[in-house]
Design a protein around this motif. Structure first.
Motif, PDB file in Angstrom:
ATOM      1  N   PRO A   1       0.811  -1.224   0.000  1.00 18.83           N
ATOM      2  CA  PRO A   1       0.000   0.000   0.000  1.00 18.83           C
ATOM      3  C   PRO A   1       0.843   1.271   0.000  1.00 18.83           C
ATOM      4  CG  PRO A   1      -0.038  -0.990   2.173  1.00 18.83           C
ATOM      5  CD  PRO A   1       0.621  -1.972   1.253  1.00 18.83           C
ATOM      6  N   ASN A   2       2.009   1.209   0.636  1.00 18.25           N
ATOM      7  CA  ASN A   2       2.843   2.404   0.675  1.00 18.25           C
ATOM      8  C   ASN A   2       3.520   2.668  -0.669  1.00 18.25           C
ATOM      9  OD1 ASN A   2       2.980   3.694   3.476  1.00 18.25           O
ATOM     10  ND2 ASN A   2       3.118   1.512   3.954  1.00 18.25           N
ATOM     11  N   ALA A   3       3.857   1.610  -1.411  1.00 14.47           N
ATOM     12  CA  ALA A   3       4.385   1.806  -2.763  1.00 14.47           C
ATOM     13  C   ALA A   3       3.309   2.452  -3.642  1.00 14.47           C
ATOM     14  CB  ALA A   3       4.826   0.469  -3.352  1.00 14.47           C
ATOM     15  N   LEU A   4       2.062   1.974  -3.501  1.00 13.92           N
ATOM     16  CA  LEU A   4       0.960   2.565  -4.254  1.00 13.92           C
ATOM     17  C   LEU A   4       0.734   4.017  -3.837  1.00 13.92           C
ATOM     18  CD1 LEU A   4      -1.320   2.105  -6.288  1.00 13.92           C
ATOM     19  CD2 LEU A   4      -2.760   1.332  -4.382  1.00 13.92           C
ATOM     20  N   GLY A   5       0.853   4.272  -2.531  1.00 13.28           N
ATOM     21  CA  GLY A   5       0.696   5.639  -2.026  1.00 13.28           C
ATOM     22  C   GLY A   5       1.756   6.581  -2.561  1.00 13.28           C
ATOM     23  N   ALA A   6       2.987   6.080  -2.694  1.00 15.71           N
ATOM     24  CA  ALA A   6       4.059   6.907  -3.261  1.00 15.71           C
ATOM     25  C   ALA A   6       3.740   7.275  -4.701  1.00 15.71           C
ATOM     26  CB  ALA A   6       5.389   6.162  -3.181  1.00 15.71           C
ATOM     27  N   LEU A   7       3.166   6.336  -5.460  1.00 14.00           N
ATOM     28  CA  LEU A   7       2.780   6.628  -6.849  1.00 14.00           C
ATOM     29  C   LEU A   7       1.660   7.668  -6.901  1.00 14.00           C
ATOM     30  CD1 LEU A   7       2.831   3.037  -8.431  1.00 14.00           C
ATOM     31  CD2 LEU A   7       4.500   4.879  -8.725  1.00 14.00           C
ATOM     32  N   PHE A   8       0.682   7.539  -6.005  1.00 13.28           N
ATOM     33  CA  PHE A   8      -0.376   8.545  -5.920  1.00 13.28           C
ATOM     34  C   PHE A   8       0.220   9.915  -5.609  1.00 13.28           C
ATOM     35  CE2 PHE A   8      -3.825   5.281  -4.625  1.00 13.28           C
ATOM     36  CZ  PHE A   8      -4.110   5.038  -5.955  1.00 13.28           C
ATOM     37  N   GLY A   9       1.195   9.950  -4.692  1.00  7.79           N
ATOM     38  CA  GLY A   9       1.838  11.209  -4.327  1.00  7.79           C
ATOM     39  C   GLY A   9       2.576  11.834  -5.500  1.00  7.79           C
ATOM     40  N   VAL A  10       3.238  10.993  -6.305  1.00  5.52           N
ATOM     41  CA  VAL A  10       3.938  11.494  -7.496  1.00  5.52           C
ATOM     42  C   VAL A  10       2.939  12.124  -8.457  1.00  5.52           C
ATOM     43  CG1 VAL A  10       5.213  10.795  -9.561  1.00  5.52           C
ATOM     44  CG2 VAL A  10       5.879   9.897  -7.321  1.00  5.52           C
ATOM     45  N   LEU A  11       1.782  11.479  -8.630  1.00  6.02           N
ATOM     46  CA  LEU A  11       0.741  12.023  -9.510  1.00  6.02           C
ATOM     47  C   LEU A  11       0.262  13.382  -9.009  1.00  6.02           C
ATOM     48  CD1 LEU A  11      -1.265  11.855 -11.830  1.00  6.02           C
ATOM     49  CD2 LEU A  11      -2.741  10.451 -10.368  1.00  6.02           C
ATOM     50  N   GLN A  12       0.051  13.488  -7.699  1.00  8.62           N
ATOM     51  CA  GLN A  12      -0.415  14.754  -7.122  1.00  8.62           C
ATOM     52  C   GLN A  12       0.642  15.846  -7.274  1.00  8.62           C
ATOM     53  OE1 GLN A  12      -1.439  13.498  -3.116  1.00  8.62           O
ATOM     54  NE2 GLN A  12      -2.632  11.828  -3.988  1.00  8.62           N
ATOM     55  N   CYS A  13       1.904  15.512  -7.035  1.00 12.26           N
ATOM     56  CA  CYS A  13       2.981  16.497  -7.202  1.00 12.26           C
ATOM     57  C   CYS A  13       3.093  16.934  -8.664  1.00 12.26           C
ATOM     58  CB  CYS A  13       4.307  15.910  -6.727  1.00 12.26           C
ATOM     59  SG  CYS A  13       4.439  15.724  -4.935  1.00 12.26           S
ATOM     60  N   THR A  14       2.857  15.991  -9.582  1.00 15.40           N
ATOM     61  CA  THR A  14       2.888  16.326 -11.005  1.00 15.40           C
ATOM     62  C   THR A  14       1.793  17.338 -11.341  1.00 15.40           C
ATOM     63  OG1 THR A  14       3.739  14.117 -11.522  1.00 15.40           O
ATOM     64  CG2 THR A  14       2.777  15.380 -13.340  1.00 15.40           C
ATOM     65  N   LEU A  15       0.605  17.127 -10.779  1.00 11.90           N
ATOM     66  CA  LEU A  15      -0.486  18.074 -10.998  1.00 11.90           C
ATOM     67  C   LEU A  15      -0.132  19.455 -10.441  1.00 11.90           C
ATOM     68  CD1 LEU A  15      -3.623  15.880 -10.188  1.00 11.90           C
ATOM     69  CD2 LEU A  15      -2.985  16.831 -12.408  1.00 11.90           C
ATOM     70  N   CYS A  16       0.529  19.478  -9.270  1.00 12.73           N
ATOM     71  CA  CYS A  16       0.942  20.760  -8.685  1.00 12.73           C
ATOM     72  C   CYS A  16       1.953  21.474  -9.590  1.00 12.73           C
ATOM     73  CB  CYS A  16       1.546  20.537  -7.296  1.00 12.73           C
ATOM     74  SG  CYS A  16       0.348  20.054  -6.026  1.00 12.73           S
ATOM     75  N   ALA A  17       2.801  20.692 -10.255  1.00 14.16           N
ATOM     76  CA  ALA A  17       3.802  21.290 -11.149  1.00 14.16           C
ATOM     77  C   ALA A  17       3.164  21.796 -12.439  1.00 14.16           C
ATOM     78  CB  ALA A  17       4.897  20.277 -11.460  1.00 14.16           C
ATOM     79  N   ILE A  18       2.217  21.029 -12.980  1.00  5.69           N
ATOM     80  CA  ILE A  18       1.562  21.415 -14.236  1.00  5.69           C
ATOM     81  C   ILE A  18       0.620  22.595 -14.034  1.00  5.69           C
ATOM     82  CG2 ILE A  18      -0.019  20.644 -16.057  1.00  5.69           C
ATOM     83  CD1 ILE A  18       1.082  17.818 -15.639  1.00  5.69           C
ATOM     84  N   TYR A  19      -0.124  22.560 -12.915  1.00  9.12           N
ATOM     85  CA  TYR A  19      -1.095  23.622 -12.624  1.00  9.12           C
ATOM     86  C   TYR A  19      -0.710  24.302 -11.306  1.00  9.12           C
ATOM     87  CZ  TYR A  19      -3.837  20.923 -15.995  1.00  9.12           C
ATOM     88  OH  TYR A  19      -4.259  20.247 -17.117  1.00  9.12           O
TER      89      TYR A  19
END
Length: 221
Positions: free
Chosen positions: A171-189
């Motif tokens: 679950p924590n590996a999956l959570g890290a991937l979710f976090g990367v997606l969220q950080c990517t959104l913060c960078a794009i927008y």
């Protein structure tokens, strides 16, 4: 809490759901660490539980000061807190019940519950993806929390793999991937600079603040 006491800023676009989920997640992992007799897990998550309860209370204060404009978020926060409380009660029941020689079954049940909660916690900010894309602003996301989700998930995943405990690692590996997606959104927008996403205080509160801050002596001169 400082913002709430000053009455200048409220919760704005920020999603309050992750905070009670974080508290439930930490409580579950404290219990799981206790069953494993792994005090690294216990101590780390006790600290997280205290902080998460503070964040939840802070979010509730900010929601309560927004009047009708934050009523929806206040109800959502209430529902999440009730659900989180029931989940905590279930975790306590699993730990407290005498199951004799079924210790492994107890660990498995508790581990699966913790997995469900932590995935919900990591994924909860993704509920704002539509808002972020539509507004082309990441005001609804808290970047420090997204970044810490990446770091936290990565470290716990590595720890879980080191112990060969996939209830911790997966679950924590999956959570890290979710976090990367969220950080990517913060960078794009990126957040809108110079614009506040806070919801204004009730007019009655503003009037009271104006009366309190007024200086009668300066008015008399």
């Amino acid at each position: 809490l400082k913002a709430a006491m000053q009455g200048k800023r409220l919760l704005g676009d920020i999603n309050p759901v992750p905070f009670p989920l974080l508290a439930t997640n930490c409580a579950g992992w404290v219990a799981y660490g206790y069953l494993l007799r792994d005090y690294y897990i216990v101590v780390a998550n006790i600290t997280g539980l205290v902080l998460a309860m503070h964040y939840t209370l802070q979010a509730y204060c900010l929601c309560s000061m927004g009047g009708e404009r934050t009523e929806g978020k206040r109800k959502l926060l209430h529902g999440t807190v009730v659900g989180a409380s029931l989940m905590m009660a279930y975790v306590g029941l699993v730990v407290a019940l005498p199951l004799g020689d079924k210790e492994e079954a107890r660990k498995l049940v508790l581990g699966l519950v913790c997995n469900a909660v932590i995935v919900c916690f990591y994924a909860s900010p993704l509920a704002e993806v539509k808002t972020v894309i539509a507004s082309k602003s990441s005001d609804a996301l808290v970047f420090p929390m997204c970044l810490m989700n990446v770091i936290n998930g990565t470290l716990w995943a590595v720890y879980g793999f080191a112990l060969s405990d996939y209830l911790i690692a997966a679950p924590n590996a999956l959570g890290a991937l979710f976090g990367v997606l969220q950080c990517t959104l913060c960078a794009i927008y990126p957040r809108r600079r110079g614009e506040s996403n806070a919801i204004p205080v009730n007019p009655s509160t503003e009037k009271l603040d104006a009366l309190v801050s007024a200086d009668p002596l300066s008015e008399a001169t």
